[in-house]
Design an enzyme around this catalytic site. Structure first.
Site: not given
Ligand code: ADP
Length: 152
Positions: A42, A91, A129
């Site tokens: 990635k 979410r 993100s």
């Molecule tokens: P990944 O690539 O493992 O999904 P992320 O950084 O996107 O990594 O997300 C890590 C965790 O945080 C996941 O469980 C995701 O669902 C959660 N997450 C991401 N954004 C939010 C948000 N806005 N509110 C609550 N949980 C979130």
């Protein structure tokens, strides 16, 4: 017995949504290890080292929180650090479908592991993100979406 949870993710960068999940999980666990995934396939906006610095800025002074980086299978990392819980945020329904599959696979590989899901707060349920990176690439202001203590 110590309840140790791993919160694995890319956190590229950490958003208010991630911060909220960790803070709300604090009363549930004795220790939360925020595990920044390093995946060579990635491409990331921030390096793992930068993302680690971000986490430490946000959670400085929280003695139940540890920040680490890992590569490989999340369950192998959990075994290594003696964690019996994986913390994830949900979410929208698409998150549930995706997470359900991963959680079942993780359970098959490490039967003692439980994945604990917290629902995103309503105000953060559209936040991710990718959106924050898009704003950063275009020189916009992300302060509404990232933790107050974060210095990007
Ligand atoms: P990944 O690539 O493992 O999904 P992320 O950084 O996107 O990594 O997300 C890590 C965790 O945080 C996941 O469980 C995701 O669902 C959660 N997450 C991401 N954004 C939010 C948000 N806005 N509110 C609550 N949980 C979130």
């Amino acid at each position: 017995m110590n309840k140790i949870a791993v919160f694995p993710g890319s956190f590229d960068p950490i958003t208010k949504g991630h911060e909220s999940i960790v803070r709300r999980a604090l009363p549930i666990f004795d220790k939360i290890i925020i595990a920044i995934g390093i995946n060579s396939e990635k491409t990331f906006y921030f390096t793992p080292e930068q993302r680690e610095v971000h986490m430490k800025q946000v959670f400085r002074g929280e003695n139940k929180i540890v920040v680490d980086k890992y590569s490989g299978l999340t369950v192998e990392y959990c075994k290594k650090v003696n964690a019996k819980y994986i913390l994830r945020g949900l979410r929208i329904s698409a998150d549930f479908e995706f997470e359900r599959g991963i959680a079942h696979l993780n359970k098959a590989m490490y039967p003692e592991i439980e994945t604990v899901f917290l629902l995103a707060e309503q105000e953060y349920s559209a936040l991710n993100s990718t959106i924050v990176r898009e704003i950063l690439r275009n020189g916009g202001d992300v302060s509404l979406f990232v933790p107050e203590k974060l210095k990007l």
